[in-house]
Design a protein around this motif. Sequence first.
Motif, mmCIF file in Angstrom:
data_model
loop_
_atom_site.group_PDB
_atom_site.id
_atom_site.type_symbol
_atom_site.label_atom_id
_atom_site.label_comp_id
_atom_site.label_asym_id
_atom_site.label_seq_id
_atom_site.Cartn_x
_atom_site.Cartn_y
_atom_site.Cartn_z
ATOM 1 N N HIS A 468 8.310 31.700 9.408
ATOM 2 C CA HIS A 468 6.952 31.692 8.837
ATOM 3 C C HIS A 468 6.299 33.059 8.961
ATOM 4 O O HIS A 468 6.057 33.525 10.081
ATOM 5 N N CYS A 531 -0.115 31.204 7.407
ATOM 6 C CA CYS A 531 1.231 31.516 6.944
ATOM 7 C C CYS A 531 1.108 32.074 5.524
ATOM 8 O O CYS A 531 0.335 31.574 4.717
ATOM 9 N N LEU A 533 3.491 32.028 3.340
ATOM 10 C CA LEU A 533 4.202 31.221 2.344
ATOM 11 C C LEU A 533 3.124 30.312 1.757
ATOM 12 O O LEU A 533 2.493 29.534 2.476
ATOM 13 N N HIS A 536 2.891 26.535 2.443
ATOM 14 C CA HIS A 536 2.516 26.185 3.811
ATOM 15 C C HIS A 536 1.014 26.359 4.020
ATOM 16 O O HIS A 536 0.378 25.543 4.680
ATOM 17 N N MET A 541 -1.339 25.220 7.127
ATOM 18 C CA MET A 541 -0.854 26.121 8.182
ATOM 19 C C MET A 541 -1.799 27.324 8.266
ATOM 20 O O MET A 541 -1.432 28.470 7.994
HETATM 21 CU CU LIG Z 1 5.113 29.029 6.790
#
Ligand SMILES: [Cu+2]
Length: 568
Positions: A468, A531, A533, A536, A541
């Motif tokens: 991550h 994060c 991404l 996510h 997240m």
């Molecule tokens: Cu992530």
Amino acid sequence: MGLRKKGSMLGLLTIFLLDGLLPSMAYIHYYRFSLKETNFTRLCFTKPMLTVNRLFPGPTIRVFKGEKAFVNVRNDGKYGVTIHWHGVKQPLNPWSDGPENITQCPIQPGQNFTYEVIFSDEEGTLWWHAHSDWSRATVHGPIVVLPGRGKAYPFPRPYLETTLVLASWFNTDVKELIDNAMAIGGDPEPSDGFTINGWPGALYNCPNETIYRLRVVYGKTYLLRLVNAIMNEEMFFAIAGHNFTVVAQDGAYIKPIPTSYIMITPGQTMDILLTANQTPSYYYIAARPFFDSGAPFDNTTTTAILQYGNVIAAPTNITLPTLPIQTDHDSADNFTSKIKALASKEHPISVPKNVTRHVLITVSVNQLPCELTNGTCGGPNGNRISASLNNISFATPTTDILQAYYRSLPNVFDNDFSDQPPLFFNFSGVDSSTFLLPEVGTKVLFIEYGASVEIVYQGTNVGNPENHPMHLHGYSFYVVGSAYGNWNATTSPAIYNLIDPPEVNTIGVPKNGWTAIRFVANNPGVWFMHCHLERHASWGMDTVIVVKNGPSNGTSIRQPPSNLPICV
Ligand SMILES: [Cu+2]
Ligand SMILES: *[C@@H]1O[C@H](CO)[C@@H](O)[C@H](O)[C@H]1NC(C)=O
Ligand SMILES: *[C@@H]1O[C@H](CO)[C@@H](O)[C@H](O)[C@H]1NC(C)=O
Ligand SMILES: *[C@@H]1O[C@H](CO)[C@@H](O)[C@H](O)[C@H]1NC(C)=O
Ligand SMILES: *[C@@H]1O[C@H](CO)[C@@H](O)[C@H](O)[C@H]1NC(C)=O
Ligand SMILES: *[C@@H]1O[C@H](CO)[C@@H](O)[C@H](O)[C@H]1NC(C)=O
Ligand SMILES: *[C@@H]1O[C@H](CO)[C@@H](O)[C@H](O)[C@H]1NC(C)=O
Ligand SMILES: *[C@@H]1O[C@H](CO)[C@@H](O)[C@H](O)[C@H]1NC(C)=O
Ligand SMILES: *[C@@H]1O[C@H](CO)[C@@H](O)[C@H](O)[C@H]1NC(C)=O
Ligand SMILES: *[C@@H]1O[C@H](CO)[C@@H](O)[C@H](O)[C@H]1NC(C)=O
Ligand SMILES: *[C@@H]1O[C@H](CO)[C@@H](O)[C@H](O)[C@H]1NC(C)=O
Ligand SMILES: *[C@@H]1O[C@H](CO)[C@@H](O)[C@H](O)[C@H]1NC(C)=O
Ligand SMILES: *[C@@H]1O[C@H](CO)[C@@H](O)[C@H](O)[C@H]1NC(C)=O
């Protein structure tokens, strides 16, 4: 489409004319961003997509170290948008940081807002991107921070320099894509391809014109400023037949790393010196994912061509570089572990040695009960996919947290994000059910002004564990340690690097491993941490750190700008 001469800004005339019209304010730069749906045909098909000034990637912001830019963003798109200046610390000025409903509400269609982007100690390459829903897929561009006026690079002056932006390509409307995925609680469809400077390259079912060409002169050295603006995949990157030297990351210099490939996560930037000293020919530049999880991902390869200018005929065969295979975490780690701060006399670092605030944050992808009344959700076991930090899945509020904090508005956020996970177990072990079900909330972490903070991100083996890339707004931080397994307060600090740890704004936390970062909380504000991404982040997240004001006006959050789009 060759290299642009340093300082000449082909295609960005409107922006730079504005800049040039104000010679009396040499250290302030003015830009105009016009967001519009634009039809693009260069990517195999015509698709309307949201762009800035009809450019993809968007225009480059160019400043010298420590200067300031005012960017007027006018939104003529369909949805509200915000812009974030990724890696720019914005001292005392969280008002211009950008994340939706964290520091401002979106600029609505037909409206505009002028961001005041304050540079301080950043030097190298950063980038800007939209920070509302998934619009950053197409709304992003580089930020080039040159050394202070009259100052030199800490390496021989390159012949020319250029930016290389890696991005995701979706053959669909990205807002619909993520809205639909969130509605059924499933994994969003991966992208359909990747691009380098807006072109997918030779390995897609596209006409051969869809490739970015980097023309070079034999014997010369080029500075390539690489930005990973990809949505959901970390990337390996290499150039056929050529080694190169990485000299900076995330707007800070590092000890030069000679290498044949790199791994770069979404959110990161890397500055690369490339010497064109091989047999004059055409060579592919290529990037494809590093992806060590069982989740679906875009498993395609984007290419550009490195072309020696004096080669006339295109060779029939162009060699591809050797890239590590997608699941090769050894290769990813081997590169990442070589990154050390330059830590020279001219570019010193200052790593906090006496930590006054210890924070341990678990990082997990987990599941929530399905809320659909008419069917099962798209996640595992018919559940809704979720993600969390310290087992709290972040719920984005409808009033921005900065406003609520500054004006003491109640019921927007809770101030009890904890310094510890709610429960200790073998995080990286086989038990993947303990943090399966997170709590949902808008919890923020309060930090005293001036604290020497250590945050340890601890990956957990819940759901589909993976690497991550954690990003913090308002700061850069030192990456003092990283390893597989569980962080241990007694044994882990023994392997810390407190001599020359890299100073970055985004760092990959290894799958089922941990990463420890340190920074001094000297920038009061409301700063998003998440994060990078995108799926996510959408799943929760994320959290927010609130660094309280210091004792004086000069250590306190500035007044808000009068025209800030507020949440109603
Ligand atoms: Cu992530
Ligand atoms: C984009 O192209 C489509 C179909 O080719 C057309 O209907 C639409 O008006 C175009 N949009 C813009 C913004 O030019
Ligand atoms: C920006 O908005 C203000 C009103 O808030 C308006 O006066 C101005 O003309 C707008 N500028 C642009 C470029 O849209
Ligand atoms: C595309 O390919 C054709 C033949 O395969 C070639 O004649 C043409 O020059 C190529 N175009 C470009 C821009 O490379
Ligand atoms: C690149 O570096 C490797 C060692 O890391 C070396 O084996 C290889 O020959 C080099 N390639 C070139 C083109 O210099
Ligand atoms: C990615 O695609 C390649 C073929 O291009 C395939 O060999 C490889 O197994 C795929 N990797 C994964 C992890 O799906
Ligand atoms: C291109 O490469 C292939 C395989 O490497 C080889 O068989 C072929 O002869 C090459 N073609 C040309 C024109 O060089
Ligand atoms: C990573 O580095 C180690 C130690 O230098 C080496 O033994 C290993 O082969 C490398 N792995 C890869 C995939 O390059
Ligand atoms: C470290 O910080 C603590 C808490 O602020 C303080 O009491 C202590 O004196 C500091 N130690 C050093 C060596 O600075
Ligand atoms: C469930 O209902 C929603 C609207 O509430 C609708 O969009 C969706 O298509 C329905 N799904 C199924 C499987 O019927
Ligand atoms: C942000 O707040 C507005 C209301 O002020 C709301 O409409 C919007 O959905 C919120 N955005 C997110 C991502 O939750
Ligand atoms: C940390 O490591 C020490 C020394 O190996 C060990 O005694 C201790 O149990 C470990 N702590 C945890 C929480 O695993
Ligand atoms: C407080 O600091 C700001 C800059 O952050 C400055 O513009 C303002 O004048 C200062 N106010 C006082 C009362 O010193």
